[in-house]
Design an enzyme around this catalytic site. Structure first.
Site, PDB file in Angstrom:
ATOM      1  N   HIS A 141     -60.042 -31.754  20.118  1.00 47.77           N
ATOM      2  CA  HIS A 141     -60.129 -30.772  21.203  1.00 47.77           C
ATOM      3  C   HIS A 141     -61.313 -31.088  22.106  1.00 47.77           C
ATOM      4  O   HIS A 141     -62.381 -31.491  21.652  1.00 47.77           O
ATOM      5  CB  HIS A 141     -60.259 -29.355  20.643  1.00 47.77           C
ATOM      6  N   HIS A 142     -61.094 -30.886  23.410  1.00 46.77           N
ATOM      7  CA  HIS A 142     -62.140 -31.192  24.384  1.00 46.77           C
ATOM      8  C   HIS A 142     -63.349 -30.261  24.246  1.00 46.77           C
ATOM      9  O   HIS A 142     -64.437 -30.562  24.735  1.00 46.77           O
ATOM     10  CB  HIS A 142     -61.575 -31.106  25.804  1.00 46.77           C
ATOM     11  N   ALA A 143     -63.176 -29.124  23.585  1.00 45.75           N
ATOM     12  CA  ALA A 143     -64.315 -28.235  23.347  1.00 45.75           C
ATOM     13  C   ALA A 143     -65.284 -28.827  22.330  1.00 45.75           C
ATOM     14  O   ALA A 143     -66.446 -28.417  22.251  1.00 45.75           O
ATOM     15  CB  ALA A 143     -63.835 -26.862  22.869  1.00 45.75           C
ATOM     16  N   ASN A 321     -69.739 -31.101  25.645  1.00 45.70           N
ATOM     17  CA  ASN A 321     -69.429 -31.697  26.935  1.00 45.70           C
ATOM     18  C   ASN A 321     -70.621 -31.660  27.876  1.00 45.70           C
ATOM     19  O   ASN A 321     -71.278 -30.637  28.018  1.00 45.70           O
ATOM     20  CB  ASN A 321     -68.261 -30.942  27.587  1.00 45.70           C
TER      21      ASN A 321
END
Length: 475
Positions: A141-143, A321
């Protein structure tokens, strides 16, 4: 120990949906060692699944506390509670086991959302690939990570020299190399007070106040550039509306392409620009040909949302991120390829200089504005009244300059599918893999039909640019 999410992490978590799952992936193709038998990958699979899940972020799960509903956070879970058979899976390709069959499989795997009640990752070992190769497809997941931190995970996992037959999986780390909480929980987003220790409250408050003031000044500067115009800086809401600016479904299509790195380096030196400018130039040319074949090319130049890292040298920013975006003029309204290169160079330099003058928080907020506004306009049905900010997303990441190995298996290619969203159904990622650049085209086929043609057109585009650069040098 709980790890609160940063600003960008929150964005990826909050925008998760069935049509727009917010995970990215890594597709790694390896060459089998010589004389490996038919049972080689079965042995590898059984060996890897025997390792415990003790490495972050693979042993982190979304916290379910009441406070975390307002301020989401990840927390470490005991490895015995992680079902490895859910996260690690073994698949096989039908014959002939070429790139087409691999692309069809990973497209289906990529389209499926991650289970938000479990650690947010999957890893698929894929056999049946031709030419004595196999693939590993990892979704995360990009989180949990951005492209740079994802590459850091791969750098730590794969070795620079061929090892023995021990296949240690990416989710495991030997006890003597495990990071402490303090080492791992580095600051991943500046200016957010809940991400710092209480002893740093005063400094946090000053940082947040400074970011708010900086953001206000940024708004004034951006408004001035928007009203007065800028010779080079590509501004929001100036891109033409094409079929690529629409809502997406949950379907995905992944296509890949490899081009020799030396060709980009040679062109960059000839034209006195960066390799990223050359990458954007051939993507712009391939995109223009693709658009011309499915619809009319817009009179206005198409714009790329180019991802850039906001990570600063000297800081241990491993998790989460730290990404920003600049808008790059692809000069698709011009037939002159050399002019296209120059306009891309000018717009990307202006965009990067603009972001460098901002605090990390302001840079993230300003970068997110085009995507957020596009999504809000689509949700409210106002997309026909507001020009989009971009037509395609492009992410160019540093990769491996030297050979890397998993055990005795040499990494042959690396592709990095990433997130597409409503209004942004087409994304191209580029990463270095030793002597070549690996391109990954990710699209929603219900919006960007036949998007795999863009991957096919990339070699054609760089050949055109090489011819134009040669002619320009002879003048």
């Amino acid at each position: 120990m709980k790890r609160p999410l940063g600003l960008a992490d929150n964005f990826f978590l909050r925008t998760e949906s069935r049509a727009a799952p917010q995970h990215m992936a890594g597709l790694m193709i390896f060459k089998k060692p010589p004389n490996s038998g038919q049972q080689f990958l079965k042995i590898v699979f059984n060996e890897m699944r025997g390792f415990s899940v003790n490495r972050r972020p693979f042993n982190e799960i979304l916290s379910k506390g009441a406070i975390e509903k307002i301020i989401p956070a990840f927390e470490t879970v005991d490895q015995t509670s992680i079902d490895i058979d859910y996260h690690f899976r073994h698949s096989a390709l039908p014959k002939p086991g070429g790139e087409l069959e691999l692309g069809q499989l990973v497209s289906r795997l990529y389209a499926n959302p991650l289970d938000m009640t479990k650690p947010l990752w999957e890893l698929h070992l894929i056999e049946g690939l031709s030419k004595q190769r196999f693939a590993i497809f990892c979704k995360i997941h990009h989180a949990l990570a951005d492209g740079m931190s994802g590459m850091k995970i791969l750098f730590d996992w794969l070795t620079p020299i061929a090892g023995d037959d021990a296949f240690i999986p990416v989710w495991h780390c030997p006890e003597e190399h495990l990071e402490s909480d303090a080492e791992h929980d580095a600051v991943i987003t500046a200016g957010l007070p809940h991400q710092r220790k209480p002893s740093k409250t005063i400094r946090d408050a000053r940082g947040l106040a400074g970011s708010i003031i900086d953001l206000q000044l940024t708004g004034v500067k951006l408004a001035g550039k928007f009203l007065l115009g800028s010779a080079a800086l590509s501004l929001p809401f100036r891109a033409p509306r094409t079929q690529l600016n629409a809502k997406i479904s949950g379907a995905r299509r992944i296509a890949t392409q490899d081009i020799e790195f030396a060709r980009f380096k040679r062109l960059a030196e000839q034209l006195n620009v960066t390799i990223n400018v050359i990458v954007l130039a051939i993507i712009g040319d391939a995109l223009k040909r693709y658009i011309q074949e499915v619809t009319l090319i817009p009179e206005k130049t198409m714009i790329a949302l180019n991802l850039v890292s906001l990570r600063r040298e000297g800081r241990q920013e491993k998790a989460g991120n730290m990404i920003g975006f600049i808008l790059a003029d692809l000069a698709t309204d011009s037939e002159d390829i050399i002019e296209r290169v120059e306009r891309i160079r000018a717009s990307t330099e202006e965009g990067k200089n603009y972001l460098r003058g901002l605090s990390p928080l302001s840079a993230q907020l300003v970068s997110a504005m085009p995507m957020v506004n596009e999504r809000l306009a689509l949700a409210a049905g106002f997309e026909d009244y507001i020009d989009p900010s971009q037509n395609i997303m492009v992410s160019n990441l540093p990769g491996f300059l030297e050979d890397r190995y998993l055990g005795r298996c040499k990494l042959d290619s690396l592709y990095l599918p990433s997130v597409i969203d409503h209004g942004n159904p087409l994304l191209i990622t580029v990463v270095t893999c030793v002597k070549k650049l690996c391109f990954t085209v990710v699209a929603c086929p219900d919006v960007a039909t036949s998007s795999q043609n863009i991957a096919v057109y990339l070699p054609w585009a760089i050949s055109r640019l090489e011819v134009a650069a040669s002619k320009a040098a002879q003048k």
